[in-house]
Write a protein that holds these residues in place. Structure first.
Motif, PDB file in Angstrom:
ATOM      1  N   ALA A  91       0.837  -1.204   0.000  1.00  0.00           N
ATOM      2  CA  ALA A  91       0.000   0.000   0.000  1.00  0.00           C
ATOM      3  C   ALA A  91       0.868   1.249   0.000  1.00  0.00           C
ATOM      4  O   ALA A  91       0.566   2.225  -0.695  1.00  0.00           O
ATOM      5  N   LEU A  92       1.951   1.243   0.758  1.00  0.00           N
ATOM      6  CA  LEU A  92       2.865   2.377   0.775  1.00  0.00           C
ATOM      7  C   LEU A  92       3.493   2.591  -0.594  1.00  0.00           C
ATOM      8  O   LEU A  92       3.639   3.723  -1.051  1.00  0.00           O
ATOM      9  N   ASN A  93       3.855   1.520  -1.267  1.00  0.00           N
ATOM     10  CA  ASN A  93       4.442   1.637  -2.605  1.00  0.00           C
ATOM     11  C   ASN A  93       3.454   2.210  -3.608  1.00  0.00           C
ATOM     12  O   ASN A  93       3.847   2.884  -4.561  1.00  0.00           O
ATOM     13  N   LEU A  94       2.164   1.959  -3.420  1.00  0.00           N
ATOM     14  CA  LEU A  94       1.156   2.550  -4.300  1.00  0.00           C
ATOM     15  C   LEU A  94       0.977   4.034  -4.026  1.00  0.00           C
ATOM     16  O   LEU A  94       0.804   4.835  -4.936  1.00  0.00           O
ATOM     17  N   VAL A  95       1.033   4.409  -2.758  1.00  0.00           N
ATOM     18  CA  VAL A  95       0.814   5.803  -2.378  1.00  0.00           C
ATOM     19  C   VAL A  95       2.043   6.647  -2.673  1.00  0.00           C
ATOM     20  O   VAL A  95       1.939   7.759  -3.170  1.00  0.00           O
ATOM     21  N   VAL A 100      10.051   3.193  -4.097  1.00  0.00           N
ATOM     22  CA  VAL A 100      10.312   1.855  -4.618  1.00  0.00           C
ATOM     23  C   VAL A 100      11.616   1.873  -5.404  1.00  0.00           C
ATOM     24  O   VAL A 100      11.806   2.684  -6.300  1.00  0.00           O
ATOM     25  N   GLU A 101      12.516   0.990  -5.044  1.00  0.00           N
ATOM     26  CA  GLU A 101      13.765   0.867  -5.783  1.00  0.00           C
ATOM     27  C   GLU A 101      13.585  -0.194  -6.857  1.00  0.00           C
ATOM     28  O   GLU A 101      13.002  -1.256  -6.600  1.00  0.00           O
ATOM     29  N   PRO A 102      14.066   0.060  -8.068  1.00  0.00           N
ATOM     30  CA  PRO A 102      13.909  -0.944  -9.126  1.00  0.00           C
ATOM     31  C   PRO A 102      14.719  -2.201  -8.820  1.00  0.00           C
ATOM     32  O   PRO A 102      15.731  -2.143  -8.118  1.00  0.00           O
ATOM     33  N   THR A 103      14.245  -3.304  -9.351  1.00  0.00           N
ATOM     34  CA  THR A 103      14.926  -4.568  -9.127  1.00  0.00           C
ATOM     35  C   THR A 103      16.322  -4.551  -9.726  1.00  0.00           C
ATOM     36  O   THR A 103      17.285  -4.992  -9.112  1.00  0.00           O
TER      37      THR A 103
END
Length: 125
Positions: A91-95, A100-103
């Motif tokens: 949910a935090l990554n959506l908000v 978010v760090e890329p893979t």
């Protein structure tokens, strides 16, 4: 509360533990800290008197079974907490997607660029 016998310790610990498991399953974050602290304090008290009970012969097979049952229940509660943490993280990554760090950190939009093959290119003038 008089906690002088193994059964009274385990009854209190199991009651608090069951409340904690219900709170985790329901997602009731307001009571989690207090219930966790109570379970931890009862566990610490239990570990302090366990040696004494063994010397007195009070720690019998039923007590060992209750410890194993609590250990298995704790694994279930821990798994539920990990699931909740993953949901919160998603949910935090959506908000806040900037967190978010890329893979593949060095990759561009469609992956990394061409890699060197070891051949030296020829240059013509």
């Amino acid at each position: 509360m008089n906690l002088t016998t193994p059964d009274s310790y385990f009854d209190a610990l199991e009651a608090h533990f069951n409340q904690l498991a219900v709170a985790v399953a329901a997602g009731d974050i307001e009571v989690l800290p207090s219930l966790s602290e109570q379970v931890q304090q009862l566990s610490v008290n239990l570990s302090e008197v366990w040696q004494q009970w063994q010397r007195q012969g009070l720690a019998h097979g039923v007590v060992t079974q209750r410890v194993k049952a609590l250990a298995e229940g704790l694994q279930v509660v821990r798994a539920n907490l990990l699931r909740r943490a993953m949901l919160v993280e998603q949910a935090l990554n959506l908000v806040v997607p900037a967190t978010v760090e890329p893979t593949y950190a060095s990759s561009g939009t469609y992956g990394s660029g061409p890699r060197a093959s070891g051949r030296l290119p020829t240059f013509a003038a």
